[in-house]
Motif scaffolding. Structure first.
Motif, PDB file in Angstrom:
ATOM      1  N   MET A   1      38.801 -23.139 116.761  1.00 51.42           N
ATOM      2  CA  MET A   1      39.896 -23.422 115.835  1.00 51.42           C
ATOM      3  C   MET A   1      41.207 -23.565 116.602  1.00 51.42           C
ATOM      4  N   PRO A   2      42.091 -24.429 116.119  1.00 49.67           N
ATOM      5  CA  PRO A   2      43.384 -24.533 116.786  1.00 49.67           C
ATOM      6  C   PRO A   2      44.171 -23.253 116.615  1.00 49.67           C
ATOM      7  N   VAL A   3      44.954 -22.933 117.612  1.00 51.94           N
ATOM      8  CA  VAL A   3      45.785 -21.743 117.558  1.00 51.94           C
ATOM      9  C   VAL A   3      47.209 -22.158 117.267  1.00 51.94           C
ATOM     10  N   ARG A   4      47.780 -21.587 116.229  1.00 53.63           N
ATOM     11  CA  ARG A   4      49.160 -21.925 115.886  1.00 53.63           C
ATOM     12  C   ARG A   4      50.087 -21.400 116.975  1.00 53.63           C
ATOM     13  N   ARG A   5      50.987 -22.250 117.429  1.00 50.56           N
ATOM     14  CA  ARG A   5      51.925 -21.827 118.450  1.00 50.56           C
ATOM     15  C   ARG A   5      53.053 -21.040 117.803  1.00 50.56           C
ATOM     16  N   GLN A   6      53.401 -19.935 118.406  1.00 51.69           N
ATOM     17  CA  GLN A   6      54.468 -19.113 117.877  1.00 51.69           C
ATOM     18  C   GLN A   6      55.814 -19.738 118.205  1.00 51.69           C
ATOM     19  N   PRO A   7      56.771 -19.610 117.296  1.00 48.33           N
ATOM     20  CA  PRO A   7      58.091 -20.143 117.596  1.00 48.33           C
ATOM     21  C   PRO A   7      58.729 -19.390 118.749  1.00 48.33           C
ATOM     22  N   SER A   8      59.427 -20.125 119.611  1.00 51.39           N
ATOM     23  CA  SER A   8      60.130 -19.488 120.718  1.00 51.39           C
ATOM     24  C   SER A   8      61.608 -19.407 120.388  1.00 51.39           C
ATOM     25  N   ARG A   9      62.259 -18.348 120.843  1.00 51.47           N
ATOM     26  CA  ARG A   9      63.677 -18.163 120.566  1.00 51.47           C
ATOM     27  C   ARG A   9      64.402 -17.873 121.876  1.00 51.47           C
ATOM     28  N   ALA A  11      68.505 -18.145 123.451  1.00 48.44           N
ATOM     29  CA  ALA A  11      69.925 -18.497 123.283  1.00 48.44           C
ATOM     30  C   ALA A  11      70.231 -19.066 121.910  1.00 48.44           C
ATOM     31  N   GLY A  12      69.653 -18.468 120.874  1.00 50.57           N
ATOM     32  CA  GLY A  12      69.928 -18.912 119.523  1.00 50.57           C
ATOM     33  C   GLY A  12      69.096 -20.082 119.063  1.00 50.57           C
ATOM     34  N   VAL A  13      68.163 -20.534 119.887  1.00 51.72           N
ATOM     35  CA  VAL A  13      67.327 -21.684 119.540  1.00 51.72           C
ATOM     36  C   VAL A  13      66.005 -21.195 118.961  1.00 51.72           C
ATOM     37  N   THR A  14      65.570 -21.812 117.872  1.00 49.74           N
ATOM     38  CA  THR A  14      64.239 -21.563 117.332  1.00 49.74           C
ATOM     39  C   THR A  14      63.437 -22.841 117.464  1.00 49.74           C
ATOM     40  N   SER A  15      62.292 -22.772 118.157  1.00 54.08           N
ATOM     41  CA  SER A  15      61.501 -23.966 118.420  1.00 54.08           C
ATOM     42  C   SER A  15      60.075 -23.789 117.941  1.00 54.08           C
ATOM     43  N   HIS A  16      59.549 -24.816 117.305  1.00 54.66           N
ATOM     44  CA  HIS A  16      58.141 -24.910 116.929  1.00 54.66           C
ATOM     45  C   HIS A  16      57.641 -26.201 117.569  1.00 54.66           C
ATOM     46  N   VAL A  17      56.708 -26.110 118.487  1.00 53.37           N
ATOM     47  CA  VAL A  17      56.276 -27.279 119.252  1.00 53.37           C
ATOM     48  C   VAL A  17      54.768 -27.434 119.133  1.00 53.37           C
ATOM     49  N   PRO A  19      51.450 -30.515 120.042  1.00 51.16           N
ATOM     50  CA  PRO A  19      51.189 -31.710 120.864  1.00 51.16           C
ATOM     51  C   PRO A  19      51.708 -32.998 120.230  1.00 51.16           C
ATOM     52  N   SER A  20      51.757 -33.024 118.896  1.00 49.77           N
ATOM     53  CA  SER A  20      52.182 -34.236 118.202  1.00 49.77           C
ATOM     54  C   SER A  20      53.691 -34.329 118.009  1.00 49.77           C
ATOM     55  N   GLY A  21      54.423 -33.247 118.285  1.00 49.84           N
ATOM     56  CA  GLY A  21      55.867 -33.269 118.068  1.00 49.84           C
ATOM     57  C   GLY A  21      56.423 -31.864 117.990  1.00 49.84           C
ATOM     58  N   GLY A  22      57.470 -31.692 117.202  1.00 51.69           N
ATOM     59  CA  GLY A  22      58.045 -30.374 117.092  1.00 51.69           C
ATOM     60  C   GLY A  22      59.302 -30.359 116.255  1.00 51.69           C
ATOM     61  N   ARG A  23      59.850 -29.147 116.138  1.00 48.66           N
ATOM     62  CA  ARG A  23      61.080 -28.927 115.398  1.00 48.66           C
ATOM     63  C   ARG A  23      61.909 -27.887 116.151  1.00 48.66           C
ATOM     64  N   HIS A  24      63.182 -28.197 116.404  1.00 49.09           N
ATOM     65  CA  HIS A  24      64.076 -27.277 117.099  1.00 49.09           C
ATOM     66  C   HIS A  24      65.307 -27.044 116.230  1.00 49.09           C
ATOM     67  N   LEU A  25      65.628 -25.793 115.980  1.00 49.58           N
ATOM     68  CA  LEU A  25      66.846 -25.430 115.264  1.00 49.58           C
ATOM     69  C   LEU A  25      67.845 -24.965 116.317  1.00 49.58           C
ATOM     70  N   TRP A  26      68.879 -25.765 116.530  1.00 49.74           N
ATOM     71  CA  TRP A  26      69.817 -25.530 117.626  1.00 49.74           C
ATOM     72  C   TRP A  26      71.216 -25.231 117.101  1.00 49.74           C
ATOM     73  N   PRO A  27      71.893 -24.238 117.675  1.00 50.89           N
ATOM     74  CA  PRO A  27      73.318 -24.072 117.369  1.00 50.89           C
ATOM     75  C   PRO A  27      74.125 -25.169 118.042  1.00 50.89           C
ATOM     76  N   SER A  28      75.317 -25.406 117.534  1.00 51.17           N
ATOM     77  CA  SER A  28      76.164 -26.456 118.088  1.00 51.17           C
ATOM     78  C   SER A  28      76.418 -26.223 119.568  1.00 51.17           C
ATOM     79  N   GLY A  29      76.297 -27.299 120.356  1.00 50.33           N
ATOM     80  CA  GLY A  29      76.540 -27.227 121.786  1.00 50.33           C
ATOM     81  C   GLY A  29      75.307 -26.964 122.623  1.00 50.33           C
ATOM     82  N   GLU A  30      74.189 -26.597 121.983  1.00 52.57           N
ATOM     83  CA  GLU A  30      72.963 -26.328 122.737  1.00 52.57           C
ATOM     84  C   GLU A  30      72.417 -27.631 123.322  1.00 52.57           C
TER      85      GLU A  30
END
Length: 273
Positions: A1-9, A11-17, A19-30
């Motif tokens: 079964m695929p393993v869900r990747r845990q979000p990484s944090r 310097a205020g960044v939250t990332s979900h990555v 193989p097909s893409g991802g989502r990054h929540l970035w504070p201004s200036g990051e």
């Protein structure tokens, strides 16, 4: 079964990555590290503004645009305003249908919804939320078809390679409000007006005044995303008055600075026009 990747944090960044893409929540200036990928990718700012820097130049990506970076291009991203960045990688069979150079496209309503669906917060390694692999492939094809129907947008600022153009560009990056003529700038860097005009045409495919307007629109998008009002932004970017700035901004971006700020700020604190 695929393993869900845990979000990484970091310097205020939250990332979900995935193989097909991802989502990054970035504070201004990051900003991301400089990198390249074996597959081309699309980036979309669901909120905030992204700057995509490659060796070819800089693309500014507000919420109604999508930026494309082909495979192998060294690049990095920077957030202006708190930014919800979405990334979708394209397989070579789809990448060949879009340009082989960095580009910015107008994001239709359908393209935006597909991008959000493909990068939803509950994604996993194999599929978008609620979609089978075949359904995801169909959505990707719809997305690429939408981009092929959209015109490339004038939000890519080409990076000069000639030493004389680079010197001129540095001056205007440092002070986009500088209204010096091309002749006056040429005197400062030791090049004639005729030579600089030819270099702008041959190397960048635009006139000096078109390039400077693009630079100013880029800076205006960043300032507005950081909370500056229309009047302050107009003068900081070199326009003689807010009316001429609003007209130029609307012509390039497709909406007024005030409406753009409302969208970026969630309708809080935007100036009226």
């Amino acid at each position: 079964m695929p393993v869900r990747r845990q979000p990484s944090r970091t310097a205020g960044v939250t990332s979900h990555v995935w193989p097909s893409g991802g989502r990054h929540l970035w504070p201004s200036g990051e900003a991301s590290a400089t990198q390249s990928h074996p597959r081309g990718h699309l980036v979309y700012a669901a909120s905030g503004v992204l700057a995509v820097h490659t060796e070819r130049g800089t693309s500014i990506v507000p919420a109604n645009r999508v930026a494309w970076t082909p495979a192998g291009f060294t690049h990095h991203h920077r957030a202006h305003g708190d930014t919800d960045m979405r990334i979708v990688f394209l397989a070579p069979s789809l990448a060949r249908l879009v340009p082989d150079h960095p580009a910015v496209f107008l994001a239709s309503g359908l393209a935006r919804e597909v991008l959000l669906a493909l990068t939803g917060p509950h994604n996993d390694d194999n599929a978008a939320p609620g979609y089978s692999r075949s359904a995801r492939a169909r959505l990707l094809r719809v997305l690429v078809d939408e981009l092929r129907e959209a015109d490339e947008q004038p939000l890519h600022l080409p990076e000069p390679q000639d030493d004389r153009l680079q010197a001129l560009a540095r001056l205007l990056h440092e002070n986009p409000a500088d209204n010096a003529t091309l002749a006056e700038l040429g005197t400062m860097i030791g090049a004639s007006t005729r030579t600089l005009s030819r270099l702008f045409r041959n190397e960048l495919g635009m006139t000096f005044y078109e390039w400077r307007t693009q630079l100013r629109i880029h800076r205006a998008l960043v300032l507005l995303a950081d909370g500056h009002d229309t009047i302050r932004t107009a003068y900081a970017c070199g326009w003689a008055n807010p009316s001429s700035f609003i007209a130029a901004f609307t012509d390039v971006v497709g909406t007024t600075p005030g409406r753009y700020r409302v969208r970026q700020a969630g309708a809080h604190g935007a100036d009226s026009e």
